[in-house]
Design a protein around this motif. Structure first.
Motif, PDB file in Angstrom:
ATOM      1  N   UNK A  49      74.071  30.269  73.692  1.00  0.00           N
ATOM      2  CA  UNK A  49      74.176  29.912  75.108  1.00  0.00           C
ATOM      3  C   UNK A  49      75.017  30.920  75.900  1.00  0.00           C
ATOM      4  N   UNK A  50      75.828  31.705  75.206  1.00  0.00           N
ATOM      5  CA  UNK A  50      76.636  32.715  75.880  1.00  0.00           C
ATOM      6  C   UNK A  50      75.754  33.851  76.379  1.00  0.00           C
ATOM      7  N   UNK A  76      78.808  38.794  76.132  1.00  0.00           N
ATOM      8  CA  UNK A  76      79.905  38.010  75.559  1.00  0.00           C
ATOM      9  C   UNK A  76      79.664  37.742  74.080  1.00  0.00           C
ATOM     10  N   UNK A  77      78.435  37.400  73.741  1.00  0.00           N
ATOM     11  CA  UNK A  77      78.091  37.131  72.335  1.00  0.00           C
ATOM     12  C   UNK A  77      78.334  38.381  71.487  1.00  0.00           C
ATOM     13  N   UNK A 130      88.410  37.904  76.371  1.00  0.00           N
ATOM     14  CA  UNK A 130      89.116  36.696  76.784  1.00  0.00           C
ATOM     15  C   UNK A 130      88.161  35.732  77.481  1.00  0.00           C
ATOM     16  N   UNK A 131      87.374  36.253  78.393  1.00  0.00           N
ATOM     17  CA  UNK A 131      86.412  35.417  79.116  1.00  0.00           C
ATOM     18  C   UNK A 131      85.362  34.846  78.168  1.00  0.00           C
ATOM     19  N   UNK A 132      84.944  35.652  77.194  1.00  0.00           N
ATOM     20  CA  UNK A 132      83.953  35.188  76.222  1.00  0.00           C
ATOM     21  C   UNK A 132      84.524  34.048  75.381  1.00  0.00           C
ATOM     22  N   UNK A 133      85.776  34.206  74.927  1.00  0.00           N
ATOM     23  CA  UNK A 133      86.414  33.139  74.141  1.00  0.00           C
ATOM     24  C   UNK A 133      86.564  31.865  74.972  1.00  0.00           C
ATOM     25  N   UNK A 134      86.950  32.034  76.218  1.00  0.00           N
ATOM     26  CA  UNK A 134      87.135  30.892  77.112  1.00  0.00           C
ATOM     27  C   UNK A 134      85.800  30.166  77.339  1.00  0.00           C
ATOM     28  N   UNK A 135      84.749  30.935  77.583  1.00  0.00           N
ATOM     29  CA  UNK A 135      83.436  30.331  77.806  1.00  0.00           C
ATOM     30  C   UNK A 135      82.919  29.679  76.520  1.00  0.00           C
ATOM     31  N   UNK A 136      83.156  30.327  75.370  1.00  0.00           N
ATOM     32  CA  UNK A 136      82.745  29.764  74.089  1.00  0.00           C
ATOM     33  C   UNK A 136      83.451  28.427  73.863  1.00  0.00           C
ATOM     34  N   UNK A 137      84.763  28.384  74.090  1.00  0.00           N
ATOM     35  CA  UNK A 137      85.526  27.152  73.879  1.00  0.00           C
ATOM     36  C   UNK A 137      85.014  26.035  74.785  1.00  0.00           C
TER      37      UNK A 137
END
Length: 165
Positions: A112-113, A117-118, A150-157
């Motif tokens: 979904x990312x 980001x993925x 950071x944004x990728x981790x935040x969106x993943x979480x």
């Protein structure tokens, strides 16, 4: 660089790309096909490649080819990995099922990312590359890589939390 050194370097880089694609859960056969297609494109356009960073060029070609093929075929993922099949006799079926479900949830959230980001998350946490290596590979500034990670981790979480409600 002579012909022999070029081929050795290309082989090393293609092995890295193959392993990276396998970490992206690309099947063995598809990863081999993508690596072969990448090698073909490299040999076809070798004279016109301007970047001194061959690895980043090869990864970009491989990922673009993979994304194109994925869009064309939209294949279904296999249920069990090879290592899970080998350990069936050792683990309890419940543990295997829970492990599979957790892996499936993570893969589903990763899917979904947005692709950039993925890729950053997989390069950082699966390939275990440093930010500097990722920046070199993707021709980005280190600060951009850190911010995007950071944004990728935040969106993943956020997506993972939403999926587990």
């Amino acid at each position: 660089m002579n012909h022999s050194d070029l081929l050795k370097n290309l082989n090393t880089e293609l092995n890295f790309i193959y392993r990276y694609l396998r970490k992206l859960n690309v099947s063995h056969e598809d990863a081999e096909d993508i690596a072969q297609e990448t090698a073909y494109k490299f040999l076809q356009y070798f004279d016109s490649i301007k970047t001194p960073k061959i690895r980043s060029w090869l990864i970009r070609v491989a990922l673009n080819f993979h994304h194109d093929q994925y869009r064309k075929t939209s294949r279904v993922k296999l249920d069990l990995r090879e290592d899970q099949v080998r350990t069936l006799s050792k683990d309890l079926p419940e543990e295997i099922l829970l492990s599979y479900e957790q892996r499936f949830e993570i893969e589903d959230v990763l899917a979904k990312l947005q692709p950039s980001y993925r890729e950053l998350l997989l390069l950082k946490y699966i390939s275990e590359l440093k930010y500097e290596e990722i920046a070199d590979m993707l021709d980005m500034k280190i600060g951009t890589v850190k911010t995007s990670s950071f944004r990728a981790r935040k969106q993943f979480a956020k997506l993972y939390e939403e999926a587990n409600r």
